[in-house]
Design a protein around this motif. Sequence first.
Motif, PDB file in Angstrom:
ATOM      1  N   ASP B 322       1.265   4.864  -0.285  1.00 28.83           N
ATOM      2  CA  ASP B 322       2.346   4.015  -1.391  1.00 28.83           C
ATOM      3  C   ASP B 322       2.815   5.443  -2.309  1.00 28.83           C
ATOM      4  O   ASP B 322       1.855   5.853  -3.032  1.00 28.83           O
ATOM      5  CB  ASP B 322       1.307   3.157  -1.915  1.00 28.83           C
ATOM      6  CG  ASP B 322       2.308   2.305  -2.825  1.00 28.83           C
ATOM      7  OD1 ASP B 322       3.047   2.761  -3.833  1.00 28.83           O
ATOM      8  OD2 ASP B 322       2.075   1.141  -2.934  1.00 28.83           O
ATOM      9  N   ARG B 381       7.921   0.440  -0.952  1.00 23.03           N
ATOM     10  CA  ARG B 381       6.934   1.666  -1.341  1.00 23.03           C
ATOM     11  C   ARG B 381       6.060   2.423  -0.400  1.00 23.03           C
ATOM     12  O   ARG B 381       5.311   3.461  -0.954  1.00 23.03           O
ATOM     13  CB  ARG B 381       5.981   0.933  -2.363  1.00 23.03           C
ATOM     14  CG  ARG B 381       6.393   0.603  -4.005  1.00 23.03           C
ATOM     15  CD  ARG B 381       5.806  -0.359  -4.656  1.00 23.03           C
ATOM     16  NE  ARG B 381       4.040  -0.260  -4.664  1.00 23.03           N
ATOM     17  CZ  ARG B 381       3.353  -0.909  -5.195  1.00 23.03           C
ATOM     18  NH1 ARG B 381       3.905  -2.053  -6.025  1.00 23.03           N
ATOM     19  NH2 ARG B 381       2.101  -0.912  -5.047  1.00 23.03           N
ATOM     20  N   ASP B 382       6.146   2.267   0.613  1.00 24.09           N
ATOM     21  CA  ASP B 382       5.411   2.796   1.611  1.00 24.09           C
ATOM     22  C   ASP B 382       6.115   4.214   2.189  1.00 24.09           C
ATOM     23  O   ASP B 382       7.105   3.891   2.715  1.00 24.09           O
ATOM     24  CB  ASP B 382       4.965   1.786   2.738  1.00 24.09           C
ATOM     25  CG  ASP B 382       4.247   2.306   3.800  1.00 24.09           C
ATOM     26  OD1 ASP B 382       3.553   1.570   4.741  1.00 24.09           O
ATOM     27  OD2 ASP B 382       3.983   3.553   3.791  1.00 24.09           O
TER      28      ASP B 382
END
Lengths: 619, 513, 99
Positions: B322, B381-382
């Motif tokens: 993340d 967000r990954d």
Amino acid sequence: MELAAIILGGPFLAFVLLGVIAPLRRSGRPAAYVSIAGIGASLAASVALLLRFQANPEPTTWEFLWAPLTRSPSIRFGVLLDGLSVPMLVVVSLVAFLVQIYSLGYMNAERPASLGRYYTFHSLFSMAMLGLVASHNTLQTYFFWELVGLGSYLLIGFWYEKPEASRAAMKAFWTTRLGDVGFALGLIFLWSAGGSFVFAELFERADTGELSGTMLTLGVAGLFLGAMGKSAQFPLHIWLPDAMEGPTPVSALIHAATMVAAGVYLMARISPLLGHTPHVAAWVLTLGTLTAFLAATMALVARDVKRILAFSTISQLGYMMAAVGAGGAIASIFHLTTHAFFKALLFLAAGSVIHAVHTNDIFEMGRLWKKMPITGVYFLVGGLALAGVFPLAGFFSKDEILITLWSGGHSIAFWTLLVTAGLTAFYMFRAFFVVFFGEREFQGHAHESPAVMVGPMGVLAVLAVAGGALGPGIARLLERSISVAGHHEASHAGLAALIPYLGTAAAAFGILVAWLGYQRRAFRPEAIRKAAGPLVTLLERRYFIDEIFLFFYRVLYLGLGAVVGWIDRYIIDGLVNFVSWATWQVAGYLRRVQTGRAQDALYAIAIGFLLLVILAMRG
Amino acid sequence: MTDHLLSIALLSPFVGAFVLLLVPGRARTALRAVALASAVPPLVVAVALMVLYDTSAGGFQFMETYPVIPSLGIQYHVAVDGLSLSLVLLTAFIYLTAITTTWYLGKREKEFFLFLALLVTGVFGVFTSLDLFLFFLFYELAVLPMYVLIGVFGSSMEIEGHGPFGWTYRALRVGIKEYGAMKLTLYLLFGSAFILVALFMLYVEGANYLPHATFDFLQLEAVQEQFSEGTSWAMFLLFYVGFGILAGIWPFHTWSPDGHASAPAAGSMMHAGVLMKLGAYGVLRVGFQMLPDAAADLAWLVGTVAVINIVYGAIAAGWQTDIKYLIAYSSVSHMGIVMLGMATLTELGVAGSVFQMVAHGIMTALLFTLVNMVYDKSHVRDMTKMGGFGHRQPGIATFFVIAGLSSLGLPALAGFVAEFLVFLGAWSSAHSWWVFPAVLGAFITAVYVLRAVNRIFLGPPNPDFPELPDARGMEWVTLVVLGGLLIVFGLFPRLLLDSIDVGVMEFLARWGN
Amino acid sequence: MTLERLLFLSFVVFSIGLFGVLARRHVIALLLSLELMFNSVNLAILAVAWHNGWLEGVILVLFGIAITVAEVAVGLSLFLLAERIRGTVIVDDLSELKG
């Protein structure tokens, strides 16, 4: 000193302009011209400086206060112009200038915005490299050293759509960074024991004995570690072959002539200190020799023309390092100079071929001499120079190194490097014959490269041929700058007089074998390759060093990362979450005391009051 | 005018908050204008302070004193010296860029800018206050608004639990913004409890040796030698743990990654860029400077924990997928450099520590605003789902690289100056071995930073993300200002070091060497 | 009528009232018990005042009665309202404030 400002300022200004003024950068060719103008100014100023310096060979220094400190010695940055830095400035700016012009042709397929980005990075790199050369202290060298690494990262990974290119760029940065850990520690040790970053002051204190012992040794060793990274010495050489993912002009500039030379330059610069640390010098010699030999062996089986040249560069850098280790810094710098010329020439010629045939694999090429004669000639010149054939430049410089080793009594190193010279000639001409002659003809359209590419090659070719003449001049300049401590005067007497002949013999032998195998077909190299299967695999897999590093990366970095990350998120943070959860739970139980019924509260009051009364009556 | 410079800086955001209360919630332009207007005076003042500070005289300058509760020894007593001057400048810049990065928030700007302004008031108060009671008051004022900023304006992403405490994760809903907000606030308040206890100990102890009990820093400093060793040790440890929690010392750092992950851009900028420096500053001023003997005895602890921070944070960062967590752990690692610098008790180390407070403040603010931009525009967000963003977002990519390079200590950027000064200081300190893990940490940082750049921005254009806008309008202001500062301070460290060095020398005078 | 006997009587009435407050379920019963407790206290005060000839005691009790009246008025209205809204006069069921 104003000349120095132009030398450094030209590319810096170009970089700033291109970096900040986006429309200029995105316009493509105008951006290129800005960058070329910058480096052109550097070149002109460097040459002027060289001429002036030859007339008046006194080193000059100029410094300013970078970090003011009261108690510790303040950190000063400055420019040092002496017999070592001035010629290097010319070499660097010349090759950079030629490469940038060549790029106009080579990179003509790029979109304008990309081209602008390319030249911006070039200006950054040039500025950093020139700054490195002109540095007057270790910290400043480190400063520009890292910036050079940045330039390399940006340029290797220029075609960032290609994952291999980005990976190669990262690998280059990380490997050199690993070496830089040593550099940083080394310069800290030297500062701690010697009280300064400035070269001149460190040399002085080493001579007087003020700077000595373990700290000095560790310091120099640390700096050598940095040099190992930048100059691709075994085992930190792994990044250089992969770096060929970048555009060929980049390979020519950075991975042949300038950046990789920085390590050798640094070692030459601190050769006075090396004189006081014979253990480190021995290591430098050993690793240099080993690098030279191993890299040459790896070049024997390579199919990609750029990879062949990459291994060749590693090998030649090994020569230079070995020379420095043996006390022959002058010979080393001489070879650095000639190598810059002929290796850049070779890369540019290879680039010319690649640009025309759109492949790097030499076995897909063939008989290109007819279609690209000019390039072929240049390639031949470069190859002869590299092989060390009289009277080209490489002959003289390689010779100097061999003589230095011999008269220093380092016979193992001498013979190894002599054999390597033979290997060098072989692999180089293997490539030459396969590409430009051979049985198969290249299928497809191939035409000679445009003038903008051929021109620079021509200049380099002239230098590759005539560069040998520079030898004595360079030696004269360097002698005054590289102090005598540790400098071994190579004697040309006795058996040493045979060395030029031995060198030529090795080269001739190598060329002969290559000719017989690939041109005359007197024997079949493919059969040998099959027969020596495991050995070939070992060489093709580069002695599995990459795998070893990959293992460490996986286990140490990724593995440890997973462990630490997991512990942090689920154990340490888990504890925090547990405390939170437990608080909730306890609160849930305690809450039941609050029944909301008035009478329960009254009960509590009554009992409490009773207790108080009893306590009051007791006490 | 110059007599009240500090108050102008301090009160400007506070006044701004009041004005914001009066502006209707729908008048977006007016709200943003007011917020921006409240950020300009502090910046002007901060720059003026830098210019006007008399480095030859040194000491605390621009002092203002007004009584508040004389009977208890509480007064409004503010000043800056070499150590706090740069931090005031940092705060002013971060406040301005936090506002410009939130320019396109689109909903409830009033509340957002209001709480942000209160937070900043608190921060300015802490950096300038010489009365420890108000110091603490401003400290709390700086922490509490984070709860609202994260809890309302943040983003949620639930994390499933594993390991021995795994079952609690679902119960607590780990990962949602309310969790992050609450965890951050409660954890920091927990730390404040330690500070408060130590503060009262100081007050009571000081009252024994002073004519009148007071919270005044200078007066207490004057008599601290007479404190008993045990008391000094206890107070120092309490201050160290209490302030250290805010500074993110291991193992009390876990509030930071979750807090960051959920926070909006401006929230993270403030949090990592400024708030964590409050903690470090607290340790420096109220810990080291106030209690030098205890500090000298316990510096080994501070430094060793710092070194753990550096390496642990860097290694943990490498594991994160993340992007927000990655930068968060990076912050934990870099705060280690700050703490290490001050533990070395050397000129270079402490100067590096303060310089790193500024440098890291800027670079982490820049990084957080960038990852939030990436998140806002791509809704992911990954990192494993990203790739090739550089094609459509060259601006964001470029500044990310700049910030990342500063993070790994590349010369010509501010991070290098800070880190290298700390390295030199570490080697010259009583615990030279500290330099090795520190340099190692810098190396590991290079690995994860470049991997992140590679994962997010490089590679072929990503078919999963057909629409990926680059930065726009006011967002550019944020990027250019912060990026530009990194370069300027990296090339001309003297801009800050001149005043920092004066402060450091006075600071070190306590240890006589 | 000795003082001790009066105080004992007061104590007994107080206990009955206390029991009622704690144990009765109907709100009116609660109020009645509460009244008992108040009156027992009044009785105690009067007893002591009568024994010692303090006029202040009588005045205090008069004030107390007045306040008690006010309190009962408020309490009764509250319980009436509670009955109307909650529909119950059982104290146990009026537990909105539970944790």
